[in-house]
Design a protein around this motif. Structure first.
Motif, PDB file in Angstrom:
ATOM      1  N   THR A 206       1.281   6.282   3.704  1.00 14.28           N
ATOM      2  CA  THR A 206       0.377   6.722   4.790  1.00 14.28           C
ATOM      3  C   THR A 206      -0.837   5.798   4.912  1.00 14.28           C
ATOM      4  OG1 THR A 206      -0.673   8.264   3.236  1.00 14.28           O
ATOM      5  CG2 THR A 206       1.066   9.149   4.624  1.00 14.28           C
ATOM      6  N   GLU A 207      -1.284   5.262   3.772  1.00 12.88           N
ATOM      7  CA  GLU A 207      -2.429   4.345   3.786  1.00 12.88           C
ATOM      8  C   GLU A 207      -2.095   3.063   4.562  1.00 12.88           C
ATOM      9  OE1 GLU A 207      -4.915   1.887   0.486  1.00 12.88           O
ATOM     10  OE2 GLU A 207      -4.215   3.868  -0.162  1.00 12.88           O
ATOM     11  N   ALA A 208      -0.848   2.619   4.471  1.00 15.48           N
ATOM     12  CA  ALA A 208      -0.421   1.404   5.175  1.00 15.48           C
ATOM     13  C   ALA A 208      -0.588   1.565   6.683  1.00 15.48           C
ATOM     14  CB  ALA A 208       1.028   1.081   4.830  1.00 15.48           C
TER      15      ALA A 208
ATOM     16  N   HIS B 207       1.745  12.630   9.406  1.00 16.12           N
ATOM     17  CA  HIS B 207       2.408  12.054   8.236  1.00 16.12           C
ATOM     18  C   HIS B 207       3.871  12.479   8.175  1.00 16.12           C
ATOM     19  CE1 HIS B 207      -1.631  11.413   5.880  1.00 16.12           C
ATOM     20  NE2 HIS B 207      -1.474  10.588   6.907  1.00 16.12           N
TER      21      HIS B 207
ATOM     22  N   SER C 125       8.478   2.575  -0.239  1.00 15.63           N
ATOM     23  CA  SER C 125       8.522   4.012  -0.522  1.00 15.63           C
ATOM     24  C   SER C 125       9.887   4.406  -1.061  1.00 15.63           C
ATOM     25  CB  SER C 125       8.264   4.828   0.751  1.00 15.63           C
ATOM     26  OG  SER C 125       7.137   4.349   1.441  1.00 15.63           O
TER      27      SER C 125
ATOM     28  N   GLU D 235      -2.676   3.627   8.239  1.00 13.83           N
ATOM     29  CA  GLU D 235      -4.121   3.677   8.559  1.00 13.83           C
ATOM     30  C   GLU D 235      -4.692   2.259   8.615  1.00 13.83           C
ATOM     31  OE1 GLU D 235      -5.695   6.164   5.475  1.00 13.83           O
ATOM     32  OE2 GLU D 235      -4.453   7.873   6.106  1.00 13.83           O
ATOM     33  N   ARG D 236      -4.318   1.428   7.623  1.00 10.36           N
ATOM     34  CA  ARG D 236      -4.815   0.056   7.575  1.00 10.36           C
ATOM     35  C   ARG D 236      -4.283  -0.753   8.764  1.00 10.36           C
ATOM     36  NH1 ARG D 236      -5.785  -3.578   3.184  1.00 10.36           N
ATOM     37  NH2 ARG D 236      -6.383  -1.759   1.952  1.00 10.36           N
TER      38      ARG D 236
ATOM     39  N   LEU E 213       0.833  -1.208   0.000  1.00  6.81           N
ATOM     40  CA  LEU E 213       0.000   0.000   0.000  1.00  6.81           C
ATOM     41  C   LEU E 213       0.866   1.257   0.000  1.00  6.81           C
ATOM     42  CD1 LEU E 213      -2.681  -0.950   2.694  1.00  6.81           C
ATOM     43  CD2 LEU E 213      -2.798  -1.278   0.226  1.00  6.81           C
ATOM     44  N   PRO E 214       0.293   2.391  -0.442  1.00  9.22           N
ATOM     45  CA  PRO E 214       1.004   3.666  -0.295  1.00  9.22           C
ATOM     46  C   PRO E 214       1.333   3.914   1.178  1.00  9.22           C
ATOM     47  CG  PRO E 214      -0.897   3.906  -1.738  1.00  9.22           C
ATOM     48  CD  PRO E 214      -0.984   2.537  -1.146  1.00  9.22           C
TER      49      PRO E 214
ATOM     50  N   SER F  12       4.321  -2.049   2.696  1.00 11.52           N
ATOM     51  CA  SER F  12       4.425  -0.813   1.925  1.00 11.52           C
ATOM     52  C   SER F  12       5.854  -0.676   1.425  1.00 11.52           C
ATOM     53  CB  SER F  12       4.077   0.384   2.827  1.00 11.52           C
ATOM     54  OG  SER F  12       4.259   1.597   2.139  1.00 11.52           O
TER      55      SER F  12
END
Length: 502
Positions: A340-342, A420, A403, A344-345, A337-338, A401
């Motif tokens: 920041t999304e990682a 973030h 990056s 959150e999940r 996942l991107p 994730s």
């Protein structure tokens, strides 16, 4: 070899070797052809170019090339003004400011290479147009080459298309995964939409300069064509530009395979081919079969009316692209996942974040830092990240994730979202070039990390030479790198227990 060096000198032998593809110290007429064409200025059509006689009544497709050159300021070496880099080394890159052929007219039937084999007619079921011939065991192809080998079979159309950008495309990359993969995205009674992904690269320099390899992360796109390949309704091929870096570059500094090599990455805003409209008949006939003028009495081209395609089955583009990605990279069987999304999940699912921080991309065909840099993302993805035990544990206990360092530096400096920014800062504090594997809590706290170079060093050592208990259960697996990475993940889970239980 010694005699050749004596006769030709270093640079002469370098050029000779770049042409001597079978390394028999003899140039066959086929191997000498690139130089002969260069000297005479005549490039004959090779046998492979015309696999079958063109149909005089067949349709033609007009394609335009759109190209914006690499943004030089995005290269890492631009930060110190390309200090120590000769102007000649980058000449091929700096001079490439426009497509080699802004427009081309191709026969519709040449696109039959994109049609599925008979056993791949389900939506999203991938097949190889050009199979990858390389893997972690076969190594990679020589850097010391200037001229692409003549394309064969299904390579011909892809070579023709890529030649619109630059005259020296290599349809097969030096590194795995090579080739081109495709799947059906939509199907009707008479048409398919085929999604595809191609890994190819370009050689920007010619003798007497040394090779400069330009490797876009991937080419992707789609074609809408009739099931008998007589008609192409739509075609698009492009290099994705949605990440801050999308091209890998490598150039040699000497006349041998072992010469020092510079590597860098950069951003290419646009590299795209697009059909101007559906394919149209080269010759127009009336109902009696007589050839008629393609223009009306006023001189305007005749307008064609095309029936609307009614799709019986289709899948979203994103899903088709994901299927192609997994075919190229089995490690993508789990989602990455991107950034920041990682987090959150991970918070929602009460899991840890398994994060990989790289100088260059993990899922581009020349991943992470280039071949000359040890510990590259390529080695990770071709070994541990696609092994079954790792995939199972990552799927069960982690949100993954990856990056780019550059992206996290931008996120850190963006103060609009303090959380973030802090996540990025905690990651960057632990980063060491070229690749860092990091395990952290959903709040960003890093609880374990390991550098790829260190990881590769310890997995290449004999177990008895390693002081720590990192090989304590390696007997369960033949591959020490899988065992070591499993240990790394399990240690992370162990250290996180107090946090996860609370």
């Amino acid at each position: 070899q010694e005699l050749a060096l004596k006769s030709l000198g270093n640079e002469g032998l370098f050029l000779f070797s770049s042409l001597d593809t079978n390394k028999d110290l003899y140039l066959s007429p086929e191997e000498f052809k690139p130089i002969a064409e260069k000297l005479t200025g005549v490039a004959p059509v090779s046998d492979s170019e015309e696999e079958e006689a063109p149909d005089p009544d067949g349709e033609t497709l007009s394609i335009v090339a759109k190209f914006q050159p690499l943004v030089m300021e995005t290269m890492t070496k631009s930060k110190d003004g390309f200090l120590g880099i000769s102007h000649v080394a980058l000449s091929g890159l700096r001079n490439w400011t426009a497509p080699a052929a802004p427009m081309s007219v191709l026969l519709a039937r040449q696109f039959k290479a994109f049609l599925p084999p008979k056993n791949k007619l389900d939506l999203g079921d991938p097949w190889w147009i050009i199979p990858s011939e390389l893997n972690i065991f076969t190594g990679y192809l020589s850097n010391n080459r200037f001229y692409p080998p003549p394309p064969k079979g299904k390579e011909v159309i892809i070579h023709k298309l890529l030649s619109m950008f630059h005259p020296r495309p290599f349809v097969k990359t030096r590194f795995a995964p090579q080739g081109a993969v495709a799947c059906i995205q939509a199907s009707s009674s008479f048409y398919y939409t085929i999604a595809f992904r191609i890994h190819a690269e370009f050689q920007l320099n010619e003798p007497p300069n040394f090779p400069f390899w330009f490797s876009p992360g991937q080419f992707t796109g789609y074609i809408v064509l009739s099931k008998d390949s007589s008609h192409v309704r739509d075609f698009r091929l492009f290099v994705p530009n949605n990440r801050s870096l999308n091209v890998d570059m490598e150039w040699l500094y000497g006349a041998s395979e072992s010469s020092s090599m510079e590597v860098d990455i950069g951003y290419l805003p646009q590299m795209e081919l697009e059909s101007t409209g559906p394919s149209i008949p080269a010759v127009i006939r009336d109902e009696n079969g007589n050839v008629i003028d393609s223009r009306d009495p006023s001189g305007e081209p005749l307008q064609f009316v095309f029936e609307e395609i009614s799709w019986q089955q289709e899948m979203p583009w994103e899903e088709a692209a994901q299927r192609l990605e997994v075919a190229m990279y089995p490690f993508k069987k789990i989602s990455y996942l991107p950034f920041t999304e990682a987090f959150e999940r991970a918070k929602a699912e009460k899991k840890l974040v398994h994060s990989i921080l790289l100088w260059g991309a993990l899922d581009d065909h020349k991943a992470s830092c280039a071949s000359s840099v040890p510990g590259s993302g390529r080695t990770l993805r071709e070994t541990v990240l696609e092994s079954s035990p790792i995939l199972a544990l990552l799927n069960e206990s982690f949100i993954s994730s990856w990056s780019l360092v550059k992206e996290l530096e931008e996120l850190q400096s963006n103060r609009e979202n303090e959380f973030h920014s802090k996540l990025a800062e905690l990651h960057l504090e632990k980063y060491t070039f070229p690749v860092e594997m990091i395990i952290c809590l959903p709040n960003g706290t890093v609880i374990h990390h390991i550098n790829a170079n260190y990881f590769l060093d310890i997995t290449s050592m004999k177990p008895e030479d390693v002081e720590s208990s990192i090989f304590s259960f390696s007997t369960n697996f033949e591959d020490p790198s899988t065992a070591t990475y499993l240990q790394f993940l399990k240690e992370g889970l162990q250290r996180a227990k107090p946090y996860l239980q609370s």
